[in-house]
Design a protein around this motif. Structure first.
Motif, PDB file in Angstrom:
ATOM      1  N   GLN A  95       0.851  -1.175   0.000  1.00 53.40           N
ATOM      2  CA  GLN A  95       0.000   0.000   0.000  1.00 53.40           C
ATOM      3  C   GLN A  95       0.897   1.237   0.000  1.00 53.40           C
ATOM      4  OE1 GLN A  95      -3.247  -1.217  -0.070  1.00 53.40           O
ATOM      5  NE2 GLN A  95      -3.295   0.730  -1.138  1.00 53.40           N
ATOM      6  N   ALA A  96       1.077   1.836  -1.166  1.00 48.90           N
ATOM      7  CA  ALA A  96       1.984   2.980  -1.298  1.00 48.90           C
ATOM      8  C   ALA A  96       1.418   4.204  -0.584  1.00 48.90           C
ATOM      9  CB  ALA A  96       2.217   3.298  -2.771  1.00 48.90           C
ATOM     10  N   LEU A  97       2.288   4.920   0.095  1.00 48.67           N
ATOM     11  CA  LEU A  97       1.893   6.151   0.778  1.00 48.67           C
ATOM     12  C   LEU A  97       1.581   7.247  -0.232  1.00 48.67           C
ATOM     13  CD1 LEU A  97       4.566   6.225   3.621  1.00 48.67           C
ATOM     14  CD2 LEU A  97       2.088   6.164   3.973  1.00 48.67           C
ATOM     15  N   PRO A  98       0.695   8.174   0.114  1.00 50.45           N
ATOM     16  CA  PRO A  98       0.472   9.327  -0.771  1.00 50.45           C
ATOM     17  C   PRO A  98       1.771  10.106  -0.926  1.00 50.45           C
ATOM     18  CG  PRO A  98      -0.599   9.627   1.370  1.00 50.45           C
ATOM     19  CD  PRO A  98      -0.157   8.208   1.306  1.00 50.45           C
ATOM     20  N   GLY A  99       2.029  10.539  -2.143  1.00 54.72           N
ATOM     21  CA  GLY A  99       3.270  11.250  -2.426  1.00 54.72           C
ATOM     22  C   GLY A  99       4.455  10.339  -2.655  1.00 54.72           C
ATOM     23  N   GLU A 100       4.253   9.034  -2.509  1.00 54.41           N
ATOM     24  CA  GLU A 100       5.341   8.080  -2.683  1.00 54.41           C
ATOM     25  C   GLU A 100       5.772   8.001  -4.148  1.00 54.41           C
ATOM     26  OE1 GLU A 100       8.037   6.566  -1.778  1.00 54.41           O
ATOM     27  OE2 GLU A 100       7.093   5.242  -0.281  1.00 54.41           O
ATOM     28  N   SER A 101       7.058   7.901  -4.390  1.00 53.76           N
ATOM     29  CA  SER A 101       7.573   7.688  -5.740  1.00 53.76           C
ATOM     30  C   SER A 101       7.574   6.187  -6.010  1.00 53.76           C
ATOM     31  CB  SER A 101       8.988   8.264  -5.873  1.00 53.76           C
ATOM     32  OG  SER A 101       9.526   7.965  -7.151  1.00 53.76           O
ATOM     33  N   TRP A 102       6.447   5.680  -6.473  1.00 55.70           N
ATOM     34  CA  TRP A 102       6.331   4.233  -6.668  1.00 55.70           C
ATOM     35  C   TRP A 102       7.352   3.685  -7.664  1.00 55.70           C
ATOM     36  CZ3 TRP A 102       5.346   2.253 -11.440  1.00 55.70           C
ATOM     37  CH2 TRP A 102       4.741   3.084 -12.368  1.00 55.70           C
ATOM     38  N   PRO A 103       7.722   4.409  -8.738  1.00 53.46           N
ATOM     39  CA  PRO A 103       8.746   3.837  -9.629  1.00 53.46           C
ATOM     40  C   PRO A 103      10.078   3.605  -8.916  1.00 53.46           C
ATOM     41  CG  PRO A 103       7.599   5.659 -10.706  1.00 53.46           C
ATOM     42  CD  PRO A 103       7.208   5.689  -9.270  1.00 53.46           C
ATOM     43  N   GLN A 104      10.459   4.521  -8.027  1.00 58.12           N
ATOM     44  CA  GLN A 104      11.702   4.340  -7.297  1.00 58.12           C
ATOM     45  C   GLN A 104      11.638   3.129  -6.373  1.00 58.12           C
ATOM     46  OE1 GLN A 104      14.625   5.644  -7.498  1.00 58.12           O
ATOM     47  NE2 GLN A 104      14.190   7.221  -9.017  1.00 58.12           N
ATOM     48  N   ARG A 105      10.504   2.944  -5.707  1.00 59.31           N
ATOM     49  CA  ARG A 105      10.395   1.811  -4.783  1.00 59.31           C
ATOM     50  C   ARG A 105      10.415   0.482  -5.556  1.00 59.31           C
ATOM     51  NH1 ARG A 105      10.505   6.038  -2.549  1.00 59.31           N
ATOM     52  NH2 ARG A 105      12.659   5.546  -3.091  1.00 59.31           N
ATOM     53  N   LEU A 106       9.695   0.418  -6.677  1.00 57.50           N
ATOM     54  CA  LEU A 106       9.724  -0.812  -7.472  1.00 57.50           C
ATOM     55  C   LEU A 106      11.111  -1.057  -8.044  1.00 57.50           C
ATOM     56  CD1 LEU A 106       6.351  -0.859  -9.476  1.00 57.50           C
ATOM     57  CD2 LEU A 106       6.852  -1.764  -7.224  1.00 57.50           C
ATOM     58  N   ALA A 107      11.767   0.020  -8.478  1.00 56.99           N
ATOM     59  CA  ALA A 107      13.120  -0.126  -9.022  1.00 56.99           C
ATOM     60  C   ALA A 107      14.083  -0.635  -7.958  1.00 56.99           C
ATOM     61  CB  ALA A 107      13.597   1.213  -9.576  1.00 56.99           C
ATOM     62  N   GLU A 108      13.935  -0.154  -6.727  1.00 52.16           N
ATOM     63  CA  GLU A 108      14.808  -0.621  -5.647  1.00 52.16           C
ATOM     64  C   GLU A 108      14.583  -2.103  -5.359  1.00 52.16           C
ATOM     65  OE1 GLU A 108      14.795   3.738  -3.405  1.00 52.16           O
ATOM     66  OE2 GLU A 108      13.754   2.033  -2.518  1.00 52.16           O
ATOM     67  N   ALA A 109      13.313  -2.510  -5.261  1.00 52.03           N
ATOM     68  CA  ALA A 109      13.014  -3.919  -5.006  1.00 52.03           C
ATOM     69  C   ALA A 109      13.536  -4.800  -6.141  1.00 52.03           C
ATOM     70  CB  ALA A 109      11.509  -4.108  -4.832  1.00 52.03           C
ATOM     71  N   GLY A 110      13.357  -4.327  -7.378  1.00 50.83           N
ATOM     72  CA  GLY A 110      13.855  -5.084  -8.520  1.00 50.83           C
ATOM     73  C   GLY A 110      15.367  -5.160  -8.548  1.00 50.83           C
ATOM     74  N   ALA A 111      16.034  -4.052  -8.227  1.00 52.65           N
ATOM     75  CA  ALA A 111      17.500  -4.023  -8.258  1.00 52.65           C
ATOM     76  C   ALA A 111      18.094  -4.958  -7.212  1.00 52.65           C
ATOM     77  CB  ALA A 111      17.992  -2.592  -8.048  1.00 52.65           C
ATOM     78  N   VAL A 112      17.483  -5.000  -6.037  1.00 57.66           N
ATOM     79  CA  VAL A 112      17.950  -5.920  -4.995  1.00 57.66           C
ATOM     80  C   VAL A 112      17.887  -7.355  -5.509  1.00 57.66           C
ATOM     81  CG1 VAL A 112      17.392  -6.890  -2.730  1.00 57.66           C
ATOM     82  CG2 VAL A 112      17.409  -4.420  -3.055  1.00 57.66           C
ATOM     83  N   THR A 113      16.802  -7.696  -6.201  1.00 56.51           N
ATOM     84  CA  THR A 113      16.648  -9.047  -6.738  1.00 56.51           C
ATOM     85  C   THR A 113      17.648  -9.325  -7.844  1.00 56.51           C
ATOM     86  OG1 THR A 113      14.279  -8.883  -6.247  1.00 56.51           O
ATOM     87  CG2 THR A 113      14.971 -10.669  -7.695  1.00 56.51           C
ATOM     88  N   VAL A 114      17.839  -8.362  -8.752  1.00 54.80           N
ATOM     89  CA  VAL A 114      18.789  -8.544  -9.861  1.00 54.80           C
ATOM     90  C   VAL A 114      20.203  -8.742  -9.327  1.00 54.80           C
ATOM     91  CG1 VAL A 114      19.880  -7.390 -11.826  1.00 54.80           C
ATOM     92  CG2 VAL A 114      17.403  -7.313 -11.559  1.00 54.80           C
ATOM     93  N   HIS A 115      20.606  -7.937  -8.362  1.00 55.21           N
ATOM     94  CA  HIS A 115      21.966  -8.044  -7.830  1.00 55.21           C
ATOM     95  C   HIS A 115      22.155  -9.277  -6.956  1.00 55.21           C
ATOM     96  CE1 HIS A 115      23.320  -4.380  -9.600  1.00 55.21           C
ATOM     97  NE2 HIS A 115      22.403  -3.644  -8.999  1.00 55.21           N
ATOM     98  N   SER A 116      21.053  -9.963  -6.633  1.00 59.69           N
ATOM     99  CA  SER A 116      21.178 -11.248  -5.938  1.00 59.69           C
ATOM    100  C   SER A 116      21.317 -12.397  -6.928  1.00 59.69           C
ATOM    101  CB  SER A 116      19.963 -11.486  -5.037  1.00 59.69           C
ATOM    102  OG  SER A 116      18.808 -11.796  -5.815  1.00 59.69           O
ATOM    103  N   GLY A 117      21.272 -12.073  -8.244  1.00 55.17           N
ATOM    104  CA  GLY A 117      21.493 -13.073  -9.275  1.00 55.17           C
ATOM    105  C   GLY A 117      20.250 -13.632  -9.927  1.00 55.17           C
TER     106      GLY A 117
END
Length: 666
Positions: A165-187
């Motif tokens: 549940q994203a907070l109002p004013g949240e930069s959802w693309p940044q949060r999804l990108a961070e979650a995705g990057a963590v997964t990518v860098h885990s291989g």
């Protein structure tokens, strides 16, 4: 001259699935593989076979040493390409989607595997440098209960599943990108599905900040066949590790998939309009279940379907505390459209806004901040009615709704057939006076221009969508879904004509209205920074109360409970069977429905629903609904799938369309 072929020495039989359109031929057929074809004719490749005297496309599913066929086998005509485009994981997903939605595998394969482009396939691949693992900073996830634990699970390769549940004013693309990057860098690989091209561009820009640009691929229909296939091949061959796309990208063959993400699952564009009509959310969850990977559904609002995943324990909540929500959310006020207030303020009457909303807009503009105005309909006056008897004005040729395309338009225009109606006269009472049923974005922009003289007015809607607006005084009029982002946030947002969303005769009207309002309100500054959202609606309406409290989870809980009480999805599974009455009755009569099935109808085909393909335009179409408990959903789909195949083989009935859990029931 007869050409003698020699069968392959090893596993000379190929079991193939022809890409045929009729349901009763959704099965495998065996063909002989010649010695020359043997090296290329591997499972997953495209081939051409002769079927009933004509050449058809097909996929090889397996190679065998023997066959169950008692007659003489035909030969593979051609191996189209040695590229294995149908991977094992995607094939399993195709089978599951066809079973879930009572469809055929060829129909699902057309969604999953794009058409071949030979030049893109033959292009020499440039080797990519090995991906260097990196640390991704994720402090923003600490605002959510369970957020740090979820990110840690992604880094460890665990199959964590959450509804965020994203907070109002949240930069959802940044949060999804961070979650995705963590997964990518885990291989492991990442798949993110978003509603439209604007969301793809935004998320892609955020993703390349954390992952090498040549490892991030965006898939969309607007790329063109060659470029789309080239990017899809990069995914297939393992070069792309972070894949972003619209609904069909949910089938992308991401290698070693570790995380599948879906943003704003309530958007209608995530529901496939082609048979078997799967929803990207359901396909993503099926995929996460099959490959045992992590999954996340995110949004400012929440659908009943997403909440059902949390309610069942399949996914966990990622939400902020009430105190955190209050800090981030704007002040939301509900205002009655008072005629008395408009009489006291000529500007309020001009702009169709209560005085309090106008005051909030003036205050924001005085502070050099833009103001967002959300209008449910684009155009000038998208719907007209008789001024005397209030009957909706309709086209004489096709009965479609008449609209006014502009201030100086010579006459009304039909929104269905495009014919012009120069002289309007009510067919019910004969009056030639008309009134606006709904005022569109362009007409609203005119009215606001008069209410705020000297202030620039920007419109965003349809093909004229605006991505961002600068931080300066301006009135931005937008339709839902295409609201521009403002640098620094909007000072205020005004939500007009709310009845047009809430008053729709649709199961999801309240849920969809709240989703659209929250998407606009999330672009407004927090209450500490003076952000105000004014919604012109009765404050006693539960959906309006959910917006005021910023409580999408509570609203989803209420929606889920109320649908369970009356037996509607997602509390149950429901099939809609559309077609001529005789054909629908024949199909349901041939189907071995579960004992728990409850057959409802017939009713007329809902307004706006497309007619089944292949029917004459003057043939009446009915809809029957079949409802079963959730545990019997696959049994219902299997029964309807078998009955459709039987009816297709008999050729004695008109075409019938079957949709499992359609978005719009009636």
């Amino acid at each position: 001259m007869t050409i003698t072929r020699q069968a392959a020495e090893h596993e000379p039989v190929a079991r193939v699935l022809p890409m045929l359109t009729v349901p009763h031929l959704d099965r495998e057929f065996d063909y002989l593989v010649s010695a020359e074809q043997s090296d290329d004719a591997q499972p997953g490749v495209r081939v051409r076979v002769r079927f009933h005297g004509r050449l058809v496309d097909a996929f090889i599913l397996e190679r065998r040493s023997d066959t169950d066929h008692v007659g003489k086998l035909g030969w593979l005509e051609k191996v189209v390409s040695a590229e294995c485009v149908l991977t094992h994981d995607v094939r399993r997903l195709v089978d599951a989607v066809a079973a879930r939605y009572a469809g055929t595998r060829p129909d699902v394969l057309r969604l999953a595997v794009p058409p071949r482009h030979a030049n893109a396939e033959k292009k020499i691949r440039e080797p990519l440098a090995p991906l260097t693992p990196a640390t991704v900073e994720t402090p923003a996830w600490q605002a959510y209960s369970g957020g740090p634990q979820f990110i840690a699970a992604l880094g460890d390769g665990r199959a964590a599943r959450a509804v965020w549940q994203a907070l109002p004013g949240e930069s959802w693309p940044q949060r999804l990108a961070e979650a995705g990057a963590v997964t990518v860098h885990s291989g492991r690989g990442v798949l993110a599905v978003v509603p439209d091209q604007r969301d793809i561009d935004t998320l892609h820009a955020a993703a390349v900040e954390h992952v090498d640009a040549d490892r991030v691929v965006a898939l969309s229909a607007g790329l063109g066949p060659a470029e789309r296939y080239r990017r899809w091949l990069a995914v297939l061959r393992g070069d792309a590790r972070f894949v972003i796309g619209t609904r069909s990208a949910v089938f992308a063959p991401v290698a070693d998939l570790g995380l599948v993400m879906l943003w704003d699952d309530g958007d209608d564009s995530l529901s496939e309009p082609r048979a078997p009509y799967p929803h990207a959310r359901e396909v993503a969850m099926l995929r996460a279940h099959q490959v045992r990977c992590a999954a996340m559904i995110g949004g400012y609002a929440r659908t009943a379907e997403a909440h059902a995943l949390v309610h069942s324990g399949w996914a966990h909540d990622l939400t902020a505390t009430r105190q955190t929500v209050r800090v981030h959310s704007p002040r939301v006020i509900a205002l009655e459209d008072s005629a008395y207030a408009q009489e006291r303020d000529p500007a309020a009457r001009t702009a169709r806004l209560p005085t309090v909303a106008l005051d909030a807009a003036r205050k924001a503009l005085a502070g050099d901040a833009p103001v967002l105005v959300q209008v449910p309909r684009r155009g000038y006056v998208p719907a007209l009615a008789c001024a005397r008897c209030r009957s909706v004005a309709r086209c004489r040729h096709c009965t479609g709704p008449l609209s006014l395309p502009g201030r100086d338009a010579p006459g009304a225009l039909c929104r269905w057939c495009g014919r012009e109606e120069p002289a309007l006269r009510c067919t019910r009472c004969g009056s030639d006076a008309v009134r606006a049923v709904v005022v569109g974005a362009r007409r609203t922009a005119e009215e606001l221009g008069r209410a705020f003289p000297g202030t620039p007015v920007v419109t965003s809607g349809g093909d004229d969508a605006v991505a961002t607006v600068p931080q300066r005084a301006a009135v931005v009029v937008a339709t839902p879904g295409v609201e521009p982002r403002a640098d620094g946030g909007y000072g205020a947002a005004l939500l007009l004509d709310t009845w047009a969303l809430l008053g729709r005769q649709d199961l999801r009207a309240a849920e969809d209205a709240l989703r659209r309002w929250m998407a606009a309100a999330a672009l407004v500054r927090s209450r500490a920074d003076g952000g105000v959202v004014a919604v012109v609606a009765d404050s006693s309406i539960p959906t309006v109360q959910a917006l005021i409290r910023w409580d999408p989870v509570g609203h989803a809980e209420s929606e889920l409970a109320s649908r369970g009480e009356v037996g509607l999805p997602p509390a149950v599974h429901m099939a809609a069977v559309d077609g001529p009455s005789q054909a629908v009755n024949a199909l349901l009569g041939a189907a071995a429905l579960p004992q728990t099935a409850d057959v409802l109808g017939p009713v007329d085909l809902p307004l706006g629903a497309r007619r089944p393909a292949g029917l004459d335009t003057d043939m009446p179409v009915n809809r029957m609904l079949v409802r079963v408990p959730r545990d019997d959903g696959l049994a219902l789909a299997a029964a309807l799938r078998r009955a459709t195949a039987v009816q297709s083989a008999r050729h004695d009935q008109e075409p019938v369309r079957v949709q499992i859990d359609p978005l719009h029931i009636g």
